[in-house]
Design an enzyme around this catalytic site. Structure first.
Site, short mmCIF file in Angstrom:
data_model
loop_
_atom_site.label_atom_id
_atom_site.label_comp_id
_atom_site.label_asym_id
_atom_site.label_seq_id
_atom_site.Cartn_x
_atom_site.Cartn_y
_atom_site.Cartn_z
N CYS A 1 -2.43 0.69 -4.25
CA CYS A 1 -1.45 1.74 -4.54
C CYS A 1 -1.63 2.92 -3.60
O CYS A 1 -0.65 3.52 -3.13
CB CYS A 1 -1.61 2.23 -5.98
SG CYS A 1 -1.27 0.97 -7.25
N CYS B 1 -6.22 2.17 -8.47
CA CYS B 1 -5.62 1.06 -7.72
C CYS B 1 -5.68 1.33 -6.21
O CYS B 1 -4.95 2.18 -5.68
CB CYS B 1 -4.17 0.87 -8.17
SG CYS B 1 -3.22 -0.29 -7.15
#
Length: 306
Positions: A49, A46
């Site tokens: 993230c 991700c």
């Protein structure tokens, strides 16, 4: 003048923990009964993230133990993500007294993350006191505002020894150097800022200050002549523009802004909108919270939308 010691500015790394399904009840539910816990659901693949995580970690570390961070890799602990009904990541929750009380999904600006964490602390009856880092930055800024560039720069140096990537400290040190006329040192300092932080508001402010200092220095020696010219010929926009640059370089920001607003009010498109562009650059250099910026933006809006 002796400098106050702010000790460790990087924080206690034990307040951040990688957790799992087996440890979630202890790390989050139980711990949050005493200290608010921020839970960050993330994954290695991700991208957002990886942008958000370091910001949360930095803020939590700054809080001196008044909040903790638990990171959950959804690939390793999918059952916890399912229980929390996490449908996309990054997903962040604040736990207080064993319950989730707040949360958000997706990348957020640092200012909103700070507010989010402060709310969690306040829910426990705590107060979002300035961290040692925030106190150090605030004291350095006060020293600079009082004209003590030597001690201000020394304190910014102290901060950067512990947090080399702190853009607020980089910008503060650059302003000290600029005030001392060390233009080459400022340019080198800005050049060393990582590419992903070049757009930071603090760095942009210094860059604008550097550009204005260069332009103002050329006009500063003619400021008295320019004042006479503007008084005798109010419509000489070039002289007024140059005077604004000179005044700003000399620290008279209010007068500089006033002269540029005068030009905009009488001829918005003069010299390819130069007065408005220069005014915005001054706002960038001063920062959004400076009273001169706030008042200047209000006056500019009245002119443009009248």
């Amino acid at each position: 003048m002796d400098q106050p010691s702010f000790g460790n500015l990087t924080g206690d790394p034990s307040v951040i923990k990688e957790s799992s399904a087996a440890e979630f009840a202890e790390d989050v539910i139980a711990t949050s009964r005493d200290t608010p816990v921020i839970v960050d659901f993330w994954a290695e693949w991700c991208g957002p993230c990886k942008q958000l995580g370091p910001i949360i970690e930095k803020i939590v570390l700054e809080k001196g133990g008044s909040v903790k961070l638990v990171k959950i890799d959804i690939e390793k602990s999918p059952e916890i993500a399912q229980q929390m009904q996490v449908q996309s990541i990054p997903a962040v929750f604040a736990f207080v007294n064993g319950q989730p009380v707040d949360g958000f999904v997706g990348a957020q600006p640092e200012s909103q993350i700070r507010s989010f964490i402060d709310r969690a602390i306040q829910r426990t009856g705590g107060t979002a006191e300035p961290s040692p880092l925030e106190q150090a930055l605030g004291h350095a800024a006060e020293l600079f505002a009082g004209g003590d560039t030597q001690n201000s720069s020394a304190l910014y140096d102290q901060i950067l020894q512990q947090q080399p990537d702190n853009t607020a400290a980089v910008a503060g040190l650059a302003k000290c150097l600029l005030a001392e006329g060390q233009v080459d040192a400022v340019k080198k300092l800005l050049a060393d800022v990582p590419e992903d932080k070049q757009g930071d508001a603090d760095i942009s402010s210094v860059r604008a200050s550097l550009e204005l200092a260069g332009a103002g220095a050329e006009a500063a020696n003619q400021s008295e002549t320019l004042k006479i010219e503007v008084t005798e010929n109010p419509g000489n926009h070039q002289a007024r523009f140059d005077l604004a640059l000179a005044l700003f370089a000399q620290g008279d920001k209010e007068s500089a802004i006033s002269h540029l607003l005068y030009i905009i009010k009488r001829d918005r498109s003069w010299n390819e909108d130069s007065a408005r562009k220069q005014l915005l650059k001054m706002f960038d250099a001063l920062g959004n919270d400076d009273p001169a910026t706030l008042d200047g933006r209000q006056q500019l809006s009245l002119i443009l939308f009248s």
